[in-house]
Design a protein around this motif. Structure first.
Motif, PDB file in Angstrom:
ATOM      1  N   MET A   1       0.837  -1.209   0.000  1.00  0.00           N
ATOM      2  CA  MET A   1       0.000   0.000   0.000  1.00  0.00           C
ATOM      3  C   MET A   1       0.867   1.252   0.000  1.00  0.00           C
ATOM      4  O   MET A   1       0.610   2.207  -0.729  1.00  0.00           O
ATOM      5  CB  MET A   1      -0.906   0.018   1.228  1.00  0.00           C
ATOM      6  CG  MET A   1      -2.165  -0.797   1.038  1.00  0.00           C
ATOM      7  SD  MET A   1      -3.327  -0.532   2.373  1.00  0.00           S
ATOM      8  CE  MET A   1      -4.307   0.797   1.688  1.00  0.00           C
ATOM      9  N   PHE A   2       1.903   1.223   0.815  1.00  0.00           N
ATOM     10  CA  PHE A   2       2.799   2.386   0.831  1.00  0.00           C
ATOM     11  C   PHE A   2       3.456   2.579  -0.527  1.00  0.00           C
ATOM     12  O   PHE A   2       3.515   3.699  -1.053  1.00  0.00           O
ATOM     13  CB  PHE A   2       3.878   2.205   1.907  1.00  0.00           C
ATOM     14  CG  PHE A   2       3.405   2.533   3.293  1.00  0.00           C
ATOM     15  CD1 PHE A   2       2.510   3.574   3.494  1.00  0.00           C
ATOM     16  CD2 PHE A   2       3.850   1.821   4.392  1.00  0.00           C
ATOM     17  CE1 PHE A   2       2.057   3.890   4.771  1.00  0.00           C
ATOM     18  CE2 PHE A   2       3.406   2.128   5.672  1.00  0.00           C
ATOM     19  CZ  PHE A   2       2.509   3.161   5.862  1.00  0.00           C
ATOM     20  N   ALA A   3       3.935   1.483  -1.101  1.00  0.00           N
ATOM     21  CA  ALA A   3       4.618   1.585  -2.391  1.00  0.00           C
ATOM     22  C   ALA A   3       3.663   2.137  -3.449  1.00  0.00           C
ATOM     23  O   ALA A   3       4.001   3.056  -4.195  1.00  0.00           O
ATOM     24  CB  ALA A   3       5.147   0.217  -2.806  1.00  0.00           C
ATOM     25  N   ALA A   4       2.444   1.596  -3.460  1.00  0.00           N
ATOM     26  CA  ALA A   4       1.481   2.038  -4.462  1.00  0.00           C
ATOM     27  C   ALA A   4       1.091   3.497  -4.232  1.00  0.00           C
ATOM     28  O   ALA A   4       0.929   4.265  -5.181  1.00  0.00           O
ATOM     29  CB  ALA A   4       0.241   1.150  -4.413  1.00  0.00           C
ATOM     30  N   TYR A   5       0.962   3.895  -2.980  1.00  0.00           N
ATOM     31  CA  TYR A   5       0.636   5.294  -2.660  1.00  0.00           C
ATOM     32  C   TYR A   5       1.699   6.218  -3.237  1.00  0.00           C
ATOM     33  O   TYR A   5       1.387   7.223  -3.891  1.00  0.00           O
ATOM     34  CB  TYR A   5       0.542   5.454  -1.144  1.00  0.00           C
ATOM     35  CG  TYR A   5       0.070   6.814  -0.670  1.00  0.00           C
ATOM     36  CD1 TYR A   5      -1.004   7.449  -1.272  1.00  0.00           C
ATOM     37  CD2 TYR A   5       0.688   7.442   0.400  1.00  0.00           C
ATOM     38  CE1 TYR A   5      -1.449   8.677  -0.824  1.00  0.00           C
ATOM     39  CE2 TYR A   5       0.254   8.670   0.867  1.00  0.00           C
ATOM     40  CZ  TYR A   5      -0.811   9.282   0.251  1.00  0.00           C
ATOM     41  OH  TYR A   5      -1.242  10.505   0.694  1.00  0.00           O
ATOM     42  N   ALA A   6       2.951   5.850  -3.010  1.00  0.00           N
ATOM     43  CA  ALA A   6       4.053   6.670  -3.522  1.00  0.00           C
ATOM     44  C   ALA A   6       4.014   6.727  -5.041  1.00  0.00           C
ATOM     45  O   ALA A   6       4.113   7.797  -5.640  1.00  0.00           O
ATOM     46  CB  ALA A   6       5.389   6.107  -3.050  1.00  0.00           C
TER      47      ALA A   6
END
Lengths: 358, 281
Positions: free
Chosen positions: B93-98
């Motif tokens: 989720m963090f990676a995709a958010y970035a």
């Protein structure tokens, strides 16, 4: 005092596309200004620049005297209503309206009070604990407006807020928006492509075309005194009849008919004669022959559509025109009508520059 | 009932039998005594040793070193499964958010690099991963078992697609509402992704639970074995001979190993399907 001022504002996208080509504008405190224009003219971009959702390439935008070019959207003290409402789907109506206040660290009981008050004003109090997907389009639009008004912003921005509603609701909400704006007396910018909405809502209207303000003024002024061919053709429904003509010394001629009553016009340029449907009338000594192909009955009035008839070589032959007539006027299809108009009420434009001559 | 539905039902029933019969046979066989299995082969009907076998497997120390019970292995498997799935969801989720919401150089390029790692199975990088974990002194720890596996290209890809489908206006409205980068993520994106998170959690839990090769080389002490490895150990004993083969225990472990994933899927079924088919907007 929280007027909005735009000074030499330009927007160039990284790919070189120029969306806004220099806009200067002053919006007074409490005024409702409508940006109107065809899609892709830059009106939404301009609004989003005021909101802070688009960067400003050049020029200055100030709200209440403070230049806000580099101020983040949340600190500009503006609230925006989006076309698709942009409600947070997982929050209740109350949650949606409270979210901005919560982020501003306003105490909970105060938020509750503000939100409930706004909900009463907008008549959505009973829906406060519902989710957006349980609401109708009009109610969602009200919630979106509620979210804007609870913040008590200096400026309201409306980005085509009514275009997702059905026609009847649109008229109703239009009136409500106008009333609300009057009562709250907040400076507002409203973007629409619908000229009726623009005419009825605006204190002042800015007609935007290809990233420039073509003309700005009170709705009636733009209607009765358009400065350019674009404004004339955009404002007014049904659209103004535009007939390509040339001036031959004492009359305008479209190759089929001659229209006397004009003088001092250039003889070497292509001109456009603009005649609104409501100043055309049916008279025996009319200059124009029209073959009727469609009659629209609107109740109080009829709109008669047809084509100009004349010699096949005439430039205006086959051109579509429209006439507004009383409800009793019901010609048959294929009838030929003779039309005339008062030359002092007609407009003449240069075709190449769009500039108005008469 | 017309011919069409008869045929459809026939195919469905045959398919279902094809899938479930082996499980049934495994379960039934596990309720027989080892002698019966040795003599008569696989069993189709229940035998009398259900309690005995399962009690032994679950609570009595087994394995080569006699130090491990199925309960203990189940605990290890659970830790792996949960750590694996939760870790994957958070990281991706963090990676995709970035990737979706921040404009930084080569964002797209980086995404494709991440995406390409989908083509590389764990087995390809298992030696280097082992070396790294070993050098960090994390062999035989839960951390060492979980952390090297939690970067997830699949998860990142799913969340990226989901975030991209969230209308831009929501982000813009949140910006005007004064939401910070963090609060937009926590207040808006995470709740919106609820069903998506559930679906990925379930898939990843099952994948983590079924991990075989990595736990096998990572764990050396029997008390760190996961269930899947435990099953393998029993068969290993079979191969080495000596005692009477304990087929009923192997089958019992297999049945036990399928239970948690089945339970998870049954319990979260509704969310799972919802997350896969609809995006709540």
């Amino acid at each position: 005092m929280a007027g909005v001022e735009l000074k030499g504002v330009r927007k160039v996208y990284p790919n070189g596309a120029e969306a806004i080509r220099g806009v200067d504008m002053q919006i007074a405190d409490g005024e409702l200004v409508v940006f109107v224009g065809p899609s892709g003219c830059g009106k939404s971009t301009l609004l989003r620049m005021v909101a802070g959702l688009e960067t400003i390439t050049e020029g200055e935008i100030s709200i209440g005297g403070r230049v806000i070019n580099d101020v983040s959207p949340s600190d500009r003290d503006v609230a925006m209503v989006f076309q698709n409402y942009a409600l947070y789907p997982h929050m209740t109506v109350r949650g949606n309206m409270s979210y901005g206040l919560k982020n501003r660290k306003i105490p909970k009981d105060k938020i509750r009070q503000i939100v409930e008050e706004a909900a009463k004003t907008l008549r959505i109090y009973d829906y406060l604990d519902r989710q957006p997907n349980e609401l109708s389009g009009g109610q969602r639009q009200r919630v979106a407006m509620g979210r804007a008004i609870v913040r008590n912003p200096k400026v309201f921005l409306f980005d085509e807020p009514l275009s997702n509603l059905d026609a009847k609701l649109r008229v109703q909400m239009r009136i409500e928006i106008k009333r609300l704006q009057r009562r709250m007396n907040v400076t507002s910018i409203y973007v629409t492509h619908d000229q009726t909405e623009a005419m009825t809502l605006a204190d002042r209207l800015a007609v935007i075309n290809e990233g420039r303000v073509e003309q700005m003024g009170a709705p009636m002024e733009l209607y009765s005194n358009p400065k350019t061919l674009f404004v004339a053709s955009f404002i007014g429904a049904p659209q103004m009849n535009l007939i390509p003509v040339r001036f031959d010394g004492d009359a305008l001629s479209d190759g089929v008919s001659r229209f006397p009553g004009f003088s001092d016009l250039p003889m070497d340029a292509d001109l456009v004669l603009g005649v609104r449907p409501d100043i055309l009338s049916i008279t025996a000594d009319g200059q124009l022959d029209m073959r009727v192909d469609l009659v629209e009955q609107h109740g109080g009035e009829n709109l008669i559509y047809g084509t100009i008839v004349g010699s096949d070589e005439g430039a205006a032959h086959g051109l579509e025109i429209c006439l507004k007539a009383g409800q009793k006027m019901l010609p048959d299809v294929e009838d030929t009508l003779q039309l005339g108009f008062d030359p002092t009420k007609a407009f003449v434009f240069r075709k190449d520059t769009g500039e108005r001559l008469v | 009932m017309n011919r069409h539905t008869v045929i459809t039902h026939f195919i469905l029933i045959v398919g279902a039998l094809f899938m479930t019969l082996p499980v049934w046979v495994a379960f039934m066989t596990s309720t027989h005594a080892p002698e019966t299995i040795m003599r008569d082969g696989l069993q189709f009907w229940p035998g009398g040793h259900f309690l005995e076998t399962y009690n032994e497997v679950l609570f009595e120390q087994g394995g080569v070193m006699k130090k491990v019970t199925a309960l203990g292995m189940m605990k290890n498997s659970l830790i792996l499964g949960i750590g694996f799935s939760v870790g994957k969801v958070i990281i991706s989720m963090f990676a995709a958010y970035a990737i979706v919401y921040f404009r930084f150089r080569m964002a797209n390029f980086l995404f494709w690099i991440i995406f390409m790692t989908l083509l590389l199975p764990l087995e390809v990088r298992i030696i280097p991963s082992y070396k790294v974990v070993a050098d960090l002194g994390l062999l035989d720890t839960h951390t060492g078992l979980i952390v090297p596996l939690i970067a997830s290209a699949t998860g990142t890809f799913f969340f990226r697609q989901f975030f991209r489908s969230v209308p831009d206006e929501i982000l813009e409205a949140a910006r005007l509402d004064g939401a910070s980068t963090w609060s937009f993520f926590i207040d808006i994106l995470v709740p919106l992704s609820k069903t998506m998170i559930a679906a990925i959690l379930i898939i990843m839990f099952v994948v983590g639970w079924n991990q075989y090769l990595w736990p096998l080389i990572m764990t050396t002490k029997e008390e760190n074995y996961t269930l899947v490895i435990g099953i393998k150990q029993i068969y290993q004993v079979l191969n080495e001979g000596g005692e009477l083969p304990q087929f009923q225990k192997a089958f019992a472990l297999t049945i036990l190993a399928t239970l948690p994933p089945v339970l998870v899927v049954l319990v979260f079924q509704k969310w799972f399907v919802k997350g896969l088919v609809e995006s709540e907007k």
